[in-house]
Design a protein around this motif. Sequence first.
Motif, mmCIF file in Angstrom:
data_model
loop_
_atom_site.group_PDB
_atom_site.id
_atom_site.type_symbol
_atom_site.label_atom_id
_atom_site.label_comp_id
_atom_site.label_asym_id
_atom_site.label_seq_id
_atom_site.Cartn_x
_atom_site.Cartn_y
_atom_site.Cartn_z
ATOM 1 N N GLU A 4 0.855 -1.182 0.000
ATOM 2 C CA GLU A 4 0.000 0.000 0.000
ATOM 3 C C GLU A 4 0.888 1.227 0.000
ATOM 4 O O GLU A 4 1.973 1.217 0.561
ATOM 5 N N GLU A 6 0.462 5.819 -0.094
ATOM 6 C CA GLU A 6 -0.448 6.877 0.348
ATOM 7 C C GLU A 6 -1.730 6.896 -0.479
ATOM 8 O O GLU A 6 -2.822 7.095 0.045
ATOM 9 N N ARG A 7 -1.608 6.650 -1.806
ATOM 10 C CA ARG A 7 -2.776 6.749 -2.693
ATOM 11 C C ARG A 7 -3.186 5.445 -3.346
ATOM 12 O O ARG A 7 -4.231 5.388 -3.986
ATOM 13 N N LEU A 68 -6.735 2.558 -6.889
ATOM 14 C CA LEU A 68 -6.755 3.728 -6.016
ATOM 15 C C LEU A 68 -7.139 3.270 -4.614
ATOM 16 O O LEU A 68 -8.075 2.480 -4.441
ATOM 17 N N ARG A 69 -6.434 3.759 -3.639
ATOM 18 C CA ARG A 69 -6.698 3.366 -2.250
ATOM 19 C C ARG A 69 -8.118 3.741 -1.837
ATOM 20 O O ARG A 69 -8.819 2.963 -1.198
ATOM 21 N N GLU A 70 -8.532 4.912 -2.246
ATOM 22 C CA GLU A 70 -9.891 5.346 -1.945
ATOM 23 C C GLU A 70 -10.847 4.712 -2.960
ATOM 24 O O GLU A 70 -10.820 5.036 -4.138
ATOM 25 N N GLY A 71 -11.627 3.759 -2.528
ATOM 26 C CA GLY A 71 -12.607 3.104 -3.384
ATOM 27 C C GLY A 71 -12.125 1.846 -4.085
ATOM 28 O O GLY A 71 -12.907 1.169 -4.727
ATOM 29 N N ASP A 72 -10.815 1.536 -4.005
ATOM 30 C CA ASP A 72 -10.260 0.321 -4.597
ATOM 31 C C ASP A 72 -10.570 0.205 -6.092
ATOM 32 O O ASP A 72 -10.763 -0.880 -6.629
ATOM 33 N N GLN A 73 -10.614 1.343 -6.801
ATOM 34 C CA GLN A 73 -10.866 1.345 -8.252
ATOM 35 C C GLN A 73 -9.583 0.968 -8.981
ATOM 36 O O GLN A 73 -8.558 1.643 -8.837
#
Length: 191
Positions: A4, A6-7, A68-73
């Motif tokens: 992982e 940051e983003r 993407l870390r936010e939303g796992d897209q």
Amino acid sequence: MIAETERLLIRNWRDTPQDRALFHEINSDPEVMAFFPRQRTRAECGPLLEEARRRIEETGLGFFALALREGDQPIGFCGLNQPDREPILPAGTVEIGWRLARPHWGKGYMTEAGNALLRHGFLELGLPEIVSFAVAQNERSTAVMRRLGMHHDTARDFDHPRVPDTSPDLKRHVLYALTANEWRTQQLRAR
């Protein structure tokens, strides 16, 4: 989960519509595939995705999904892979490689993911060296290699045996390399 940042999430591929769609998108986009002999069809992408998943599960190496870390897209891939390029590259050679969907170009994602994978390769896997190679004219990829601290090893440049003679402009590949000792020295200097 492989790593992982940051983003970003670096993980195995999943059998989901999102992962399948992204895998097809990056392998069929003419601009993303500009330095490859051809794009892949949706029918070709299915088995390739399954092979990527299987290889990661069995060996811990391969081209991992990049999300993407936010939303796992999912947005592309980045990985540590053992290429089958003997005698050009000796058995056991590990390469770092990537492919990113066009809407995500220019945001530093490949350098961010690449740094995480170099750390993973050198610290967790104990690799002595990681290489990367690309078509000589592929400035986008070689720029990432340089940002990762890799150096062009001109003595190891090669004509790719899997590129057909009908694509002579894609045959010549440049090779960049980074040893574990070089990486550790760079990490100390960055502190």
